[in-house]
Design an enzyme around this catalytic site. Sequence first.
Site, short mmCIF file in Angstrom:
data_model
loop_
_atom_site.label_atom_id
_atom_site.label_comp_id
_atom_site.label_asym_id
_atom_site.label_seq_id
_atom_site.Cartn_x
_atom_site.Cartn_y
_atom_site.Cartn_z
CE LYS A 1 25.91 0.97 -23.79
NZ LYS A 1 26.08 1.31 -22.54
CE1 TYR B 1 29.93 5.16 -22.99
CE2 TYR B 1 30.95 2.72 -23.00
CZ TYR B 1 30.25 3.38 -22.95
OH TYR B 1 29.42 2.75 -23.76
CG HIS C 1 26.35 4.84 -26.47
ND1 HIS C 1 26.79 6.18 -25.51
CD2 HIS C 1 26.99 5.30 -28.04
CE1 HIS C 1 27.36 7.08 -26.03
NE2 HIS C 1 28.08 6.98 -27.06
CD GLU D 1 29.59 9.23 -29.57
OE1 GLU D 1 29.48 8.95 -27.78
OE2 GLU D 1 28.94 8.33 -29.66
P1 CMP Z 1 25.82 4.86 -22.13
O1 CMP Z 1 25.39 5.05 -22.91
O2 CMP Z 1 26.25 3.65 -22.67
O3 CMP Z 1 27.04 5.98 -21.60
C1 CMP Z 1 27.81 5.77 -20.55
C2 CMP Z 1 26.93 4.77 -20.30
O4 CMP Z 1 27.73 4.43 -18.51
C3 CMP Z 1 25.95 4.28 -20.06
O5 CMP Z 1 25.11 3.65 -20.55
C4 CMP Z 1 25.72 2.89 -18.66
O6 CMP Z 1 25.65 2.18 -19.10
C5 CMP Z 1 26.99 3.09 -17.56
N1 CMP Z 1 26.16 3.85 -17.08
C6 CMP Z 1 25.78 5.26 -16.30
N2 CMP Z 1 25.73 5.46 -15.06
C7 CMP Z 1 26.24 4.06 -14.84
C8 CMP Z 1 26.10 3.24 -13.33
N3 CMP Z 1 25.61 4.48 -11.77
N4 CMP Z 1 26.59 2.39 -12.97
C9 CMP Z 1 27.54 1.33 -13.76
N5 CMP Z 1 27.34 2.08 -15.23
C10 CMP Z 1 26.67 3.45 -15.54
#
Ligand code: CMP
Length: 143
Positions: free
Chosen positions: A9, A49, A115, A126
Amino acid sequence: MERTFLAIKPDGVQRGLVGEIVRRFETKGFTLVGMKFMKVSKELAESHYDVHKERPFFSSLVNFITSGPIIAMVWEGEGVVAAARKMIGATNPLTAEPGTIRGDFGVNIGRNLIHGSDAIETAQREISLWFSDEELVTWESQM
Ligand code: CMP
């Protein structure tokens, strides 16, 4: 052979952790089959997402992932989807185990560096969202 989608990221890129993160998957023994350095469009971020679109953090998530360049990757190997998730660590870096990428380098759930696809079916979705077939290289190490 099993494949997974990983994306370093904007925080991982800006903090100079690209080499460290890539090294972990290389030295583990997985095979890199696709990689690109890119800025993510809002459309691609929203599609990636999509499963989180009703969550309160959805717009900040999309804003963050589109805020700077990322490294999109496809890695291949036996059990790579689950193994990569283990190497990445829990979503919240504060509770991620030491020794994992998020556990070693992060403190913020919204800036959790990388991610990784959460299941084989998600990985297939994906990979086809982020890469065309021509961008993936099938090869075997001669070493
Ligand atoms: P990722 O694995 O990319 O998948 C979804 C993303 O949402 C996760 O990583 C986090 O970066 C983000 N995420 C999950 N929960 C929260 C939260 N409570 N606040 C902000 N970002 C979140």
